[in-house]
Design a protein around this motif. Structure first.
Motif, mmCIF file in Angstrom:
data_model
loop_
_atom_site.group_PDB
_atom_site.id
_atom_site.type_symbol
_atom_site.label_atom_id
_atom_site.label_comp_id
_atom_site.label_asym_id
_atom_site.label_seq_id
_atom_site.Cartn_x
_atom_site.Cartn_y
_atom_site.Cartn_z
ATOM 1 N N ALA A 772 -13.518 50.498 3.782
ATOM 2 C CA ALA A 772 -12.364 50.171 4.626
ATOM 3 C C ALA A 772 -12.033 48.687 4.552
ATOM 4 N N ALA A 773 -13.078 47.844 4.518
ATOM 5 C CA ALA A 773 -12.840 46.397 4.420
ATOM 6 C C ALA A 773 -12.157 46.045 3.111
ATOM 7 N N LEU A 774 -12.607 46.650 2.021
ATOM 8 C CA LEU A 774 -11.968 46.384 0.735
ATOM 9 C C LEU A 774 -10.537 46.905 0.714
ATOM 10 N N ALA A 775 -10.327 48.069 1.338
ATOM 11 C CA ALA A 775 -8.989 48.650 1.337
ATOM 12 C C ALA A 775 -7.993 47.809 2.138
ATOM 13 N N CYS A 776 -8.461 47.195 3.235
ATOM 14 C CA CYS A 776 -7.530 46.431 4.067
ATOM 15 C C CYS A 776 -7.464 44.957 3.672
ATOM 16 N N PHE A 777 -8.253 44.555 2.679
ATOM 17 C CA PHE A 777 -8.311 43.136 2.326
ATOM 18 C C PHE A 777 -6.938 42.614 1.902
ATOM 19 N N TRP A 778 -6.280 43.313 0.986
ATOM 20 C CA TRP A 778 -4.992 42.816 0.490
ATOM 21 C C TRP A 778 -3.914 42.856 1.571
ATOM 22 N N PRO A 779 -3.743 43.970 2.319
ATOM 23 C CA PRO A 779 -2.740 43.949 3.390
ATOM 24 C C PRO A 779 -3.007 42.870 4.435
ATOM 25 N N VAL A 780 -4.281 42.669 4.798
ATOM 26 C CA VAL A 780 -4.604 41.636 5.787
ATOM 27 C C VAL A 780 -4.310 40.249 5.230
ATOM 28 N N LEU A 781 -4.666 40.020 3.977
ATOM 29 C CA LEU A 781 -4.374 38.735 3.349
ATOM 30 C C LEU A 781 -2.872 38.503 3.265
ATOM 31 N N LYS A 782 -2.149 39.579 2.980
ATOM 32 C CA LYS A 782 -0.685 39.471 2.922
ATOM 33 C C LYS A 782 -0.105 39.106 4.288
ATOM 34 N N LEU A 783 -0.661 39.709 5.359
ATOM 35 C CA LEU A 783 -0.202 39.376 6.704
ATOM 36 C C LEU A 783 -0.527 37.923 7.046
ATOM 37 N N ARG A 784 -1.729 37.490 6.695
ATOM 38 C CA ARG A 784 -2.122 36.112 6.999
ATOM 39 C C ARG A 784 -1.205 35.107 6.306
ATOM 40 N N ARG A 785 -0.680 35.447 5.137
ATOM 41 C CA ARG A 785 0.157 34.541 4.376
ATOM 42 C C ARG A 785 1.648 34.730 4.658
ATOM 43 N N THR A 786 1.987 35.621 5.575
ATOM 44 C CA THR A 786 3.401 35.834 5.900
ATOM 45 C C THR A 786 3.997 34.566 6.531
ATOM 46 N N GLN A 787 5.133 34.175 6.035
ATOM 47 C CA GLN A 787 5.766 32.964 6.529
ATOM 48 C C GLN A 787 6.435 33.201 7.887
ATOM 49 N N PRO A 788 6.481 32.177 8.734
ATOM 50 C CA PRO A 788 7.152 32.334 10.039
ATOM 51 C C PRO A 788 8.592 32.800 9.901
ATOM 52 N N ALA A 789 9.284 32.347 8.843
ATOM 53 C CA ALA A 789 10.675 32.772 8.648
ATOM 54 C C ALA A 789 10.775 34.280 8.507
ATOM 55 N N THR A 790 9.749 34.889 7.869
ATOM 56 C CA THR A 790 9.763 36.345 7.705
ATOM 57 C C THR A 790 9.625 37.036 9.058
ATOM 58 N N PHE A 791 8.767 36.489 9.923
ATOM 59 C CA PHE A 791 8.650 37.049 11.267
ATOM 60 C C PHE A 791 9.971 36.932 12.021
ATOM 61 N N LEU A 792 10.625 35.769 11.911
ATOM 62 C CA LEU A 792 11.867 35.541 12.651
ATOM 63 C C LEU A 792 12.972 36.456 12.181
ATOM 64 N N LYS A 793 12.982 36.794 10.881
ATOM 65 C CA LYS A 793 14.033 37.672 10.361
ATOM 66 C C LYS A 793 13.971 39.059 10.979
ATOM 67 N N THR A 794 12.785 39.415 11.459
ATOM 68 C CA THR A 794 12.647 40.747 12.042
ATOM 69 C C THR A 794 13.567 40.933 13.244
ATOM 70 N N PHE A 795 13.749 39.847 14.027
ATOM 71 C CA PHE A 795 14.598 39.963 15.219
ATOM 72 C C PHE A 795 16.061 40.159 14.866
ATOM 73 N N ALA A 796 16.440 39.760 13.635
ATOM 74 C CA ALA A 796 17.841 39.889 13.239
ATOM 75 C C ALA A 796 18.071 41.048 12.292
ATOM 76 N N SER A 797 17.003 41.802 11.948
ATOM 77 C CA SER A 797 17.150 42.869 10.963
ATOM 78 C C SER A 797 17.743 44.098 11.615
ATOM 79 N N GLU A 798 17.987 45.060 10.750
ATOM 80 C CA GLU A 798 18.611 46.291 11.221
ATOM 81 C C GLU A 798 17.665 47.152 12.039
ATOM 82 N N ARG A 799 16.388 46.786 12.021
ATOM 83 C CA ARG A 799 15.432 47.552 12.816
ATOM 84 C C ARG A 799 15.598 47.266 14.291
#
Length: 799
Positions: A772-799
């Motif tokens: 499980a740790a190996l399986a979640c390593f890449w998604p977790v690393l991807k989340l850790r490296r997500t830029q603040p701008a990407t988080f902010l875009k969520t509030f303006a997205s179609e979701r």
């Protein structure tokens, strides 16, 4: 419109080649594991069919003796009486090859169809020249370099003249006589009963008998292949779910532009079909490689357990290839059916709302759990209602599928309880968020549950078998040295010689005949001496009072567990061993590793009813320190060849080696299944990583750092894997019980005791967390490296 829609659907894969690789890999792995098992089974069936085909209508009848060998005097008497018979000498070379020696000058037509073209081209003088001609299968030439390749012969078999066989295997014997057709027999010959009353005329047994014996072995392989295929499909399901999630806006747009739902579904089905065919073809290639790697272990297992021989090379057969492609196509469509159905049922505007999908999935948990309980109940009811191996496999299927279907509901209840116990807001959000993501992770967690439960169940079965089998060998192989004479005269002199040796504590005859037993086919009837070696060590399962004393009188018999179960016999019943001999059964004993019936009687009773029993093999009780001295005396003073003496340690090592190779395929499939389950978790995590931002962004906006969010993501995945592993433990133990008490009992005729191995469970638990740790390593690393701008875009997205 249709072409534009198809172009839009396929453009997704061009933008996300990693997802395409994951989808194709999942289908290919599932197909590879299943087709590998099918390829091995197909090769075995072809080998058995070839063996059966050699027994053409022209194949001669056999004359056999209950003693397993025919004296030369009997053969000469039949020839002198006018019977047209030809002897067959069988033995084993020091290299482990089975030797069959024929008298080619008297060989009836149709005896060796595989060598018929070769023999027809040879002059008779070539069959009596020195050195004698030899033939063997190409894969056996390493052990017989002087032999001529003969592709039609079974692996491990060496065919030569009878003189050559007697030279290569002097401890062998004439095992049967080939009878010429009645048209070639003299009309004035006397009846067989007058010339050789101890011989029986019968048609030879071939591949059909071997296929019957090995049916349970191949059924077990098929069951593991199907399980591996099911787990592999979870990867495909995760990749398809990821693609559907990322293409929701596209689906909404296409629907809004007027594309009918039926057309959209048809295009998606065509897309999945193309992927299934491409990945299925790749899976067939991988399966062929896997089967070729596993075939030697399977062949060794079948040869050791049943005497069945498989070719050393794997042939491509259209039957298993077509089956593999068909199952790949059906499995891919099944993996995508749920997403297509959910898409068709959701309104157009809801297609881009993740919570709508989550709610649609969450509503099915109760129904899914109820279906799981029903499946488990059906599996349990199948054992008394259906019985046999089908009932055993129905029980396994009901347990595994029922538990897998019930897992999401159990995890949801456990997460709800954890949320209720949490006091800090972030901890409450963690457990609530895990519940919300459960529908997206449930298939991956079900795959992990199946993989872990299978590893626990099969590991417990194999370890219990190993522990029991090792103890069984210690009980059965008590004599320190086993000696085989080359002739009856030598055996008589050997017994006299051993009586003069002061280091010999006891000489125990190991004599047996092969006779029909209780309509269960041919079984082995052994004679045992009245000695403490047997009384103190023989593994009795049930016995009447004074069983060994009754056996010593000669009017009683003990039978193995296989015969007792299949013929419904037990202490107090009687067993017909000869027309004038029907002793009472006084005990049953365990006989692990033997697929056929067996019984033991007192040695004097055996020789009285079967005076021609071979008296060549003996067990010698001697102090371990005196074994080298006795061995030197038997080889130097008496003149036995070294191959005629076998220490019990060597026999035990050989038996354990067969055991380990028997379960090598199971261990390989278990490891592959667990690896596939880890890959399924990875695909599910990648799927959810795209859906996660709308749920994570508000928590980030309230001040939680990306590093802490990544840590919480990892903890959530590890917690779900740990909970799944905890549920897998009782399921695995139930699976082990079903394998030991039901499946193996039906398949082999013996029931093994069940032992518990907590160290194995701890190792598997750690393996599950590591996967499980190996399986979640890449998604977790991807989340850790997500830029603040990407988080902010969520509030303006179609979701």
């Amino acid at each position: 419109m249709t072409r534009a829609a198809l172009h839009a659907l396929l453009s997704h894969w061009r933008r996300h080649p990693g997802q395409l690789a994951t989808l194709l890999l999942g289908i290919a792995l599932a197909t590879a594991l299943f087709s590998a098992v099918q390829a091995i089974n197909a090769e075995a069936r072809a080998s058995y069919a070839a063996s059966e085909a050699t027994l053409s209508p022209d194949a001669p009848d056999h004359l056999t003796s209950p003693a397993g060998r025919i004296p030369m005097q009997t053969f000469l008497a039949l020839r002198a009486a006018g019977w047209q018979v030809s002897p067959v000498w069988e033995g084993e070379t020091p290299e482990g090859l089975t030797v069959q020696g024929y008298d080619f000058l008297t060989l009836p037509m149709g005896s060796l169809p595989d060598l018929a073209p070769t023999l027809a081209q040879m002059p008779p003088s070539a069959l009596i020249t020195l050195p004698p001609p030899q033939w063997a299968a190409p894969e056996s030439l390493a052990a017989a370099p002087q032999a001529t390749p003969a592709p039609g012969l079974a692996p491990g078999l060496l065919v030569t003249t009878i003189d050559g066989a007697m030279s290569l295997a002097p401890s062998g014997a004439i095992t049967h006589l080939l009878v010429a057709p009645d048209a070639a027999q003299p009309l004035t010959r006397p009846p067989l009963a007058e010339v050789a009353p101890t011989l029986t005329r019968s048609r030879p047994q071939g591949g059909a008998e071997i296929a019957r014996l090995t049916r349970s072995f191949h059924l077990n392989l098929t069951a593991f292949g199907l399980l591996s295929f099911a787990v592999g499909l979870f990867i495909a399901h995760g990749a398809i779910g990821l693609a559907f999630e990322q293409r929701r806006p596209m689906f909404r747009t296409l629907r809004a532009l007027g594309l009918p739902t039926r057309t959209l579904a048809a295009l998606t089905l065509a897309e999945l079909t193309a992927f299934a065919l491409v990945a299925g073809t790749l899976g067939l290639a991988l399966g062929h490689v896997t089967a070729a790697a596993l075939l030697p272990d399977v062949s060794a297992s079948l040869r050791g357990l049943y005497g069945a021989a498989l070719p050393g090379q794997l042939a491509f057969r259209p039957s298993w290839a077509a089956t593999g492609l068909s199952i790949a196509l059906a499995g891919t469509l099944a993996a995508g059916a749920g997403a297509l159905l959910a898409l068709a049922r959701l309104p157009i505007l809801a297609a881009a709302k993740p919570r709508a999908w989550a709610r649609a999935s969450a509503r099915s948990l109760a129904l899914q759990a109820a279906a799981g309980a029903a499946l488990a109940a059906v599996g349990a009811a199948a054992v008394p209602l259906i019985g046999g191996l089908p009932g055993g496999f129905a029980l396994l299927g009901g347990l595994l599928l029922g538990a897998a279907l019930a897992l999401p509901a159990l995890l949801a209840a456990l997460l709800a309880a954890a949320q209720g116990l949490a006091r800090r807001p972030l901890a409450q959000w963690l457990w609530a968020d895990a519940r919300q993501q459960l529908p997206g992770l449930r298939l991956a967690l079900m795959a992990l549950l199946l993989a872990l439960a299978t590893n626990i169940g099969v590991g417990t079965m194999v370890s219990s078998f190993r522990l029991t089998f090792t103890g069984f060998l210690d009980q059965r192989l008590v004599s320190e040295l086993y000696v085989t004479a080359r002739s009856e005269d030598e055996a008589t002199r050997l017994r006299a010689f051993l009586d003069t040796r002061p280091e010999v504590q006891a000489t125990l005859p190991i004599w047996h005949v092969d006779i029909p037993m209780a309509d269960q086919g041919t079984g082995e009837l052994y004679g045992v001496a009245d000695h403490p070696t047997y009384r103190d060590n023989w593994p009795l399962l049930s016995a009447t009072p004074g069983a060994w004393d009754r056996l010593a009188t000669g009017d009683a018999v003990m039978i193995n567990e296989q015969l007792a179960r299949r013929a419904a016999l037990g202490p107090g019943d009687t067993l017909q061993l000869a027309p004038d001999w029907k002793p009472q059964i006084v005990a049953t004993y365990s006989d692990y590793g033997n697929p056929g019936p067996q019984a033991i009687v007192a040695t004097p009773a055996l020789t009285r009813h079967f005076p021609d029993v071979p008296k060549l093999r003996h067990g010698i009780r001697v102090a371990p320190d005196n074994i080298p001295m006795l061995t030197a005396a038997l080889t130097d003073d008496f003149g036995l060849p070294p191959t005629a003496l076998v220490p019990n340690a060597e026999i035990k090592a050989y038996s354990l080696a067969i055991f380990e190779r028997t379960f090598a395929v199971t261990a390989a499939l278990n490891a592959l299944t667990l690896g596939v389950a880890a890959l399924a978790i990875l695909t599910a995590m990648l799927t959810l990583s795209t859906m996660r931002l709308p749920q994570i962004t508000p928590v980030w906006a309230m001040g939680t750092t990306r590093a802490r969010l990544a840590t919480l993501e990892a903890l959530r995945t590890l917690a779900l894997a740990a909970f799944t592993a905890l549920f897998a433990l009782p399921l695995g133990l139930a699976l082990a019980w079903a394998l030991l008490a039901v499946v193996n009992t039906e398949a082999f005729g013996w029931r093994l005791p069940m032992f518990l191995f907590p160290a194995q469970w701890a190792l598997l638990f750690a393996t599950a967390l590591a996967a499980a740790a190996l399986a979640c390593f890449w998604p977790v690393l991807k989340l850790r490296r997500t830029q603040p701008a990407t988080f902010l875009k969520t509030f303006a997205s179609e979701r």
